[in-house]
Structure formats: C-alpha cells, structure tokens
Design an enzyme around this catalytic site. Structure first.
Site, PDB file in Angstrom:
ATOM      1  N   SER A 145       3.392  -3.833   7.075  1.00 39.75           N
ATOM      2  CA  SER A 145       3.654  -4.980   8.329  1.00 39.75           C
ATOM      3  C   SER A 145       2.912  -5.304   9.972  1.00 39.75           C
ATOM      4  O   SER A 145       3.789  -5.884  10.583  1.00 39.75           O
ATOM      5  CB  SER A 145       5.363  -5.676   8.361  1.00 39.75           C
ATOM      6  OG  SER A 145       5.868  -3.831   9.017  1.00 39.75           O
ATOM      7  N   ILE A 177       0.890 -11.363   5.087  1.00 43.07           N
ATOM      8  CA  ILE A 177       2.290 -11.981   5.181  1.00 43.07           C
ATOM      9  C   ILE A 177       3.202 -10.812   5.731  1.00 43.07           C
ATOM     10  O   ILE A 177       4.324 -11.288   6.052  1.00 43.07           O
ATOM     11  CB  ILE A 177       1.796 -11.802   3.519  1.00 43.07           C
ATOM     12  CG1 ILE A 177       1.021 -12.843   2.984  1.00 43.07           C
ATOM     13  CG2 ILE A 177       3.606 -12.433   3.329  1.00 43.07           C
ATOM     14  CD1 ILE A 177       1.222 -13.047   1.742  1.00 43.07           C
ATOM     15  N   SER A 233       2.828 -10.954  -6.386  1.00 44.74           N
ATOM     16  CA  SER A 233       1.251 -11.663  -6.600  1.00 44.74           C
ATOM     17  C   SER A 233       0.696 -12.697  -7.490  1.00 44.74           C
ATOM     18  O   SER A 233       1.611 -12.148  -8.713  1.00 44.74           O
ATOM     19  CB  SER A 233       0.203 -10.895  -6.560  1.00 44.74           C
ATOM     20  OG  SER A 233      -1.225 -11.370  -6.400  1.00 44.74           O
ATOM     21  N   TYR A 263      -5.215  -3.681 -10.083  1.00 42.92           N
ATOM     22  CA  TYR A 263      -4.538  -4.740  -8.919  1.00 42.92           C
ATOM     23  C   TYR A 263      -3.383  -5.808  -9.631  1.00 42.92           C
ATOM     24  O   TYR A 263      -2.575  -5.537  -9.307  1.00 42.92           O
ATOM     25  CB  TYR A 263      -5.480  -5.091  -8.159  1.00 42.92           C
ATOM     26  CG  TYR A 263      -4.168  -6.400  -6.935  1.00 42.92           C
ATOM     27  CD1 TYR A 263      -3.333  -5.862  -6.169  1.00 42.92           C
ATOM     28  CD2 TYR A 263      -4.169  -7.924  -7.199  1.00 42.92           C
ATOM     29  CE1 TYR A 263      -2.634  -6.572  -5.109  1.00 42.92           C
ATOM     30  CE2 TYR A 263      -3.719  -8.561  -6.482  1.00 42.92           C
ATOM     31  CZ  TYR A 263      -2.804  -8.274  -5.235  1.00 42.92           C
ATOM     32  OH  TYR A 263      -1.891  -8.756  -4.881  1.00 42.92           O
TER      33      TYR A 263
END
Length: 230
Positions: A15, A19, A141, A154
């Site tokens: 963080s 995002i 995602s 990924y």
C-alpha cells in the site's frame, strides 16, 4: 453512503503506492486504524505521510515487511496480531516471453501474488470468524480472465487468487465475515508506468507509442480504452 469503520483495524498490503495506497486512504477516511505495508522504510514512511496529509484525523501506522516471503508475512503478523479488515494487494507484474520465463520467475510470481494472500488470510481469518466480523478483499486483475499472452505467469497467479477467494468465501457462510475479490484493469500507477517503459524498450518504441495501442489491442473489453488514474 456513510461508512463508519471506527474501532476497526485494517491492513493493506502493498500500500505504498497505486491502488493499495488509494484503498488505505479510503479506509482511513472511514475511520479505520490503517496499517500500511511495503518493502522499504522510505516507501512506507512516505505513504503514512501522504495518508495523514489527505486525512487529517487518520489513524495510520506502517510495517516494513516483504510479504512475498514467508518471513515477511510472519513479521507483519507479529507486528499486528489481529485485524478486522485485510486487503490482499501486493502485486508484481512484468512483460515476459513465455518461452523465456524460468521456473524461478514462476515461483517468484506465485510467492508474491498468491502465497502472500494465503499466508495472511490464514493468519487473520480465524480471528475474524471467532469475533463474527471481518472483511478480506483480494485485489485480483481482469488479466485473471482475459489471459494476456505477454504475461501469462501474472495472469495465472491472479486466476489462482480467484480460486482462493471463492473457497474462503464459502468458509464464511452464515457469518458476519465476508471474503471478496475485485478485478481492476491496468491502472496508471508506478508499477504500470514501469511496465509500459519495459514494453516500450522491448519493442524499440516511445512510451506514448505503447500505452494506448496496448490497451486497445490487449484489453479490448476495457470501456475507457486507456490506463485509468488511481
């Protein structure tokens, strides 16, 4: 809608930017005591300052720990033994030719994107169930379902996240604990900027020649057809 998270402790991994930082700011604004996490002292410190500037009444602290390793997860849990909210956000991604992606690279992606969430969910979910209140969110995602060929490793790690999220959600049936997942598309964050630079370098192009065509070609289902800002 007013959301009051006063008295709740929220951990947001990864963080220090992008995002994750935006989520941490939102939770702080709702009154939660937010724990910022990142791999560097400088990054965590800057994120804490950024949140307190944007949310003057924020209750925010930081834990420097690399949660892509088991030792880093253990360090975070030792620093914050109990949490009401866990945002599983740490993410690494980069463009890789499938045939050049080594076993070590595959393991690196799964340790960072999958096992970090497994270890931390295992550490905090039981306490949430015991207290009959808690929230876990996986930041997956859209690549988990669009399967981009330029970074298969990924996409696979993000698809794995969805399986873990769905299984954990079933464990919370009949309780006041929820486990959810969100699947954002490419977002204009520091990590995506690095991705675009690397892609431009690989293709021998300027960055501005890569970004928009990349979204149009590889993320055709994205409505705004550009990298949105955080």
């Amino acid at each position: 809608m007013k959301i009051d998270l006063s008295g709740k402790t929220a951990i947001v991994t990864g963080s220090t930017s992008g995002i994750g930082l935006a989520i941490a700011k939102g939770l702080a604004g709702a009154g939660a005591s937010v724990v910022v996490n990142g791999r560097s002292e400088a990054g965590v410190g800057a994120a804490v300052v950024s949140i307190t500037k944007g949310v003057p009444f924020a209750k925010v602290s930081g834990v420097v720990a690399d949660v892509s390793a088991a030792s880093g997860c253990a360090k975070l849990v030792e620093a914050v033994p109990s949490a009401d909210i866990l945002i599983n956000n740490p993410t690494i991604f980069e463009p890789n030719d499938f045939f050049d992606t080594s076993d070590e690279d595959w393991s690196r992606f799964f340790e960072a994107n999958v096992m970090s969430a497994v270890r931390l969910s295992r550490a905090y979910l039981k306490g949430m169930l015991d207290r009959n209140w808690g929230r876990i969110v996986f930041v997956s995602s859209e690549a988990a379902l669009s399967f981009p060929t330029e970074m298969i490793q990924y996409a696979a790690s993000k698809t794995a996240q969805l399986a873990i999220w769905r299984g954990l959600a079933d464990l919370t049936k009949g309780t006041a604990v929820s486990v959810n997942s969100m699947s954002p598309g490419p977002t204009s964050s520091e990590a995506v900027e690095t991705f675009v630079k690397e892609l431009a370098k690989q293709n021998g192009q300027l960055e501005e020649e890569v970004a928009v065509p990349f979204v149009k070609r590889h993320r055709s289902t994205q409505l705004i057809q550009r990298f949105p800002l955080v």
